[in-house]
Design an enzyme around this catalytic site. Structure first.
Site, PDB file in Angstrom:
ATOM      1  N   ASP A   1     -30.489 -16.654 -27.006  1.00 63.58           N
ATOM      2  CA  ASP A   1     -29.675 -15.573 -26.442  1.00 63.58           C
ATOM      3  C   ASP A   1     -28.761 -14.963 -27.495  1.00 63.58           C
ATOM      4  O   ASP A   1     -28.734 -13.749 -27.696  1.00 63.58           O
ATOM      5  CB  ASP A   1     -28.813 -16.100 -25.284  1.00 63.58           C
ATOM      6  CG  ASP A   1     -29.569 -16.183 -23.973  1.00 63.58           C
ATOM      7  OD1 ASP A   1     -30.298 -15.232 -23.657  1.00 63.58           O
ATOM      8  OD2 ASP A   1     -29.423 -17.185 -23.267  1.00 63.58           O
TER       9      ASP A   1
ATOM     10  N   THR B   1     -34.850 -17.112 -18.072  1.00 65.54           N
ATOM     11  CA  THR B   1     -34.658 -18.425 -18.696  1.00 65.54           C
ATOM     12  C   THR B   1     -35.687 -19.440 -18.222  1.00 65.54           C
ATOM     13  O   THR B   1     -36.218 -20.224 -19.010  1.00 65.54           O
ATOM     14  CB  THR B   1     -33.238 -18.956 -18.407  1.00 65.54           C
ATOM     15  OG1 THR B   1     -32.282 -18.021 -18.909  1.00 65.54           O
ATOM     16  CG2 THR B   1     -33.018 -20.301 -19.061  1.00 65.54           C
TER      17      THR B   1
END
Length: 347
Positions: free
Chosen positions: A46, A139
């Protein structure tokens, strides 16, 4: 107005961010680390993805001030004890940028990486130009080695005018027909769209010319397909599908890649209804919305209104999100409204 320069920069930024994420995903799968915690590989991806996109946009466009609305910020990275993790992220970013020939000689410090990530603190809004980024969307898919996306959009005066989305694990041909034996050469898509110019897809590896895509022309609800995530949907999804007479099993894909799949006709319907009180972030929908609409699709709420990206980091709507084709929209809106009324739901 043409956005050729911005599109070229966005494609380069997203492609490099996807390259970084793929390297992290390999490590993730080998180590079997899956939990997203402050210092997990998922979080490194991320941070690293956001830094790469920020740095590439700065270098390619050289704006007076880059306005980026994004998910990550560096509060945890600046705390004592985070130095080693920050060094790991900085190395990921450096190695990724070095893989691009024009960036090989560019020095990069940990402070440069922190500042690049913090470019994502913009609040967006209805005035000026703002980039909108989801550095790693999906995710659950990411940690399983399956579908995830890197999504980037450009807002101008509150309107989405450009969108780029990398889907590193999405087959070039079709998400519906994919098998475990699919050639790795045929996997990895880069979708992009600018207002008024249509939606295109090409290989994320850059070894194919862009191909224009269109949403499905199917008008028969009996043959229509739903796109859903792997996690359990809320019950109203099943109620709506039953009202519509949908017979096909859902096509399961995590992340904004569902928008991309619908834009090229892999399925006809994607519904997103969340629990009361949940606020949708604009980065979860801005890239996908223009990719779908420029391919001839529709993105709206349960009242049929287009999504409003001009109110800051969050969408100003309360009634779910409907993504479909223009031909099927009236039937789906009717089924959605009836289902909401029957179940006495409030969103």
């Amino acid at each position: 107005m043409s956005y050729e320069k911005e599109l070229a920069a966005a494609k380069k930024a997203v492609t490099l961010a996807a390259r970084l994420s793929q390297e992290v995903q390999k490590t993730l799968l080998q180590s079997q680390v899956w939990k997203k915690s402050d210092r997990s590989p998922v979080t490194a991806a991320d941070y690293g993805s956001q830094a790469v996109v920020s740095l590439v946009l700065e270098r390619e466009l050289q704006p007076d001030k880059l306005s980026l609305v994004a998910e990550e910020e560096t509060g945890d990275l600046r705390k004592n004890g985070s130095e080693a993790f920050l060094e790991d992220i900085a190395k990921l970013v450096k190695d990724t940028l070095a893989s691009e020939e024009s960036y090989t000689s560019s020095p990069l410090s940990t402070d440069d990486v922190l500042n690049a990530i913090d470019c994502g603190k913009s609040e967006g809004g209805c005035k000026g130009s703002h980039w909108v980024l989801d550095p790693i969307d999906g995710t659950r898919g990411f940690v399983r080695g399956e579908q995830y996306a890197v999504g980037l959009a450009l807002l101008v005066e509150g309107k989405v005018v450009l969108g780029v989305m990398a889907c590193p694990n999405l087959p070039l041909a079709s998400a519906v027909c994919a098998t475990d034996n699919s050639s790795q050469e045929d996997v990895g898509c880069l979708f992009f769209a600018t207002t008024g110019s249509g939606t295109y897809v090409q290989s994320l590896k850059g070894n194919s010319l862009p191909q224009k895509v269109q949403v499905s022309s199917n008008e028969n609800l009996d043959e229509a397909k739903f796109l859903e995530s792997y996690h359990k949907p809320i019950p109203i999804h099943g109620t709506i599908a039953k009202k519509l007479g949908i017979k096909a099993l859902p096509v399961r894909i995590d992340s904004q890649a569902k928008y991309a799949a619908l834009s090229r006709g892999d399925a006809e319907i994607y519904l997103r209804f969340t629990l009361n009180g949940y606020r949708e972030c604009i980065w979860d929908h801005a890239p996908g919305s223009i990719i779908t609409t420029e391919a001839g699709g529709v993105v709206c709420d349960a009242t049929g209104k287009s999504l409003d990206f001009s109110k800051g980091k969050y969408l100003a709507h309360k009634t779910g999100i409907i993504v479909t084709t223009k031909k099927l929209k009236p039937w789906i809106l009717k089924a959605v409204r009836e289902s909401i009324e029957e179940e006495n739901l409030y969103f």
